[in-house]
Design an enzyme around this catalytic site. Structure first.
Site, short mmCIF file in Angstrom:
data_model
loop_
_atom_site.label_atom_id
_atom_site.label_comp_id
_atom_site.label_asym_id
_atom_site.label_seq_id
_atom_site.Cartn_x
_atom_site.Cartn_y
_atom_site.Cartn_z
N ASN A 190 0.57 -1.07 0.02
CA ASN A 190 -0.01 0.01 0.09
C ASN A 190 0.93 1.08 0.08
OD1 ASN A 190 1.03 0.53 2.75
ND2 ASN A 190 -1.04 -0.68 3.57
N GLU A 206 3.39 1.66 3.02
CA GLU A 206 4.28 0.65 2.90
C GLU A 206 5.46 1.01 1.71
OE1 GLU A 206 1.48 -3.27 4.43
OE2 GLU A 206 1.87 -2.60 2.34
N ASP A 210 -5.63 -8.58 1.56
CA ASP A 210 -5.45 -10.08 1.45
C ASP A 210 -6.42 -10.34 0.22
OD1 ASP A 210 -4.05 -9.99 3.91
OD2 ASP A 210 -6.17 -10.23 5.12
#
Length: 308
Positions: free
Chosen positions: A186, A189, A256
């Site tokens: 993301n 990150e 996920d």
């Protein structure tokens, strides 16, 4: 579309945990503190972290095997039971004595999440019989789901030849980067991994290109939340994927769903743009649900038809 993923074999490696939900109602505030008095109406548990990745792969129709470690406790046993009920192989999950399975408990009151209580401890684990008994080449794609709980800290994982390894990174572990050909950070990150400030598409492209050159990734899928996604590849390949509009999104576990959908679509088609769009669609469905959620292939097909 009607893609059939039943022939795709996926190995999910990473931090497995349980997401436990307490759903309640309240009609008064506590006299002890400015908080609602919640009366539980429903409780249930769902695999979280790498477990949510596995569940999404299963509901999208692919074959999935898990490699990880959990505690020999009530929530670890519950996790294995859920996997068994959903035809997800847990044969490579090691059960550790004197260790607590990572637990995230979310409390909802009148439809709104009001608290989260986490229980976790450092995982002091090193591979033994699990690694030696595992043939990585049996799988069409390997997913590394790093939630920074300890399973992927040590450099024990080795990339098999001719198998895509797709990493959802929390940290810049060199041993994970060197064996991964696609990563799905993301924006927070991406900023951390690149050491660059991220504030627009130009800076996203620059950060991705920097990481690709440094680590020889084939692609980076930058997840931009309600702004969609950016695909970056070698030779300055860039593609921006527009988001779907979702009212009142719940982003729990959305990453996920993205890596699960992306991985099986890429294993099936070897088309990164199609796979990212497929993952973008799956994520839109997931964030439209409450809490940790799985997405089925039928839901994806129907969503695409409705949004043509």
């Amino acid at each position: 579309m009607n893609l059939d993923f039943s022939d795709i074999k996926v190995l999910v490696v990473g931090d497995f945990m349980i997401d436990h939900y307490i759903i309640g109602e309240s009609n008064r505030m506590s006299p002890e503190a400015p908080v609602p008095v919640v009366i539980p109406k429903e409780e249930y548990s769902i695999p979280g972290g790498a477990g949510n990745v596995a569940m999404n792969i299963g509901t999208m129709g692919a074959q999935v095997t898990c490699l990880g470690a959990i505690g020999n406790d009530i929530f670890g046993k519950k996790l294995i039971k859920i996997f068994n009920e959903n035809n997800i192989s847990s044969k490579h999950i090691e059960i550790i004595e004197d260790y607590s399975t990572t637990l995230k408990q979310r409390i909802y009151c009148n439809g709104i999440q009001v608290a989260r209580v986490d229980k976790e401890e450092p995982l002091n684990w090193s591979p033994n019989q699990l690694e030696s008994s595992l043939d990585y080449s049996d799988y069409d794609v390997i997913i590394l789901s790093d939630y920074d709980k300890g399973f992927l800290v040590r450099p024990w994982f080795f990339k098999p030849k001719n198998t895509n390894v797709i990493l959802d990174p929390k940290n810049d572990y060199e041993h994970l980067f060197m064996h991964s050909n696609i990563i799905t950070p993301n924006l927070n990150e991406l900023e951390k991994l690149s050491g660059m400030n991220i504030n627009n598409n130009d800076s996203i492209e620059s950060a991705c290109n920097k990481l690709i050159k440094e680590n020889n990734f084939d692609y980076i899928i930058a997840k931009k939340g309600d702004k969609g996604m950016t695909i970056a590849g070698k030779q300055n390949f860039i593609k921006h994927i527009k988001p779907y509009r979702v009212d009142n999104p719940d982003v729990t576990g959305a990453g996920d769903t993205v890596i699960a959908a992306l991985s099986i679509a890429y294993a099936k088609t070897n088309d990164i743009e199609f796979s990212a769009k497929f993952a973008n669609t799956a994520a839109a469905i997931a964030v439209g649900k409450t809490g940790t959620a799985s997405v089925t292939i039928d839901e994806i097909n129907n969503y695409i038809e409705m949004n043509k």
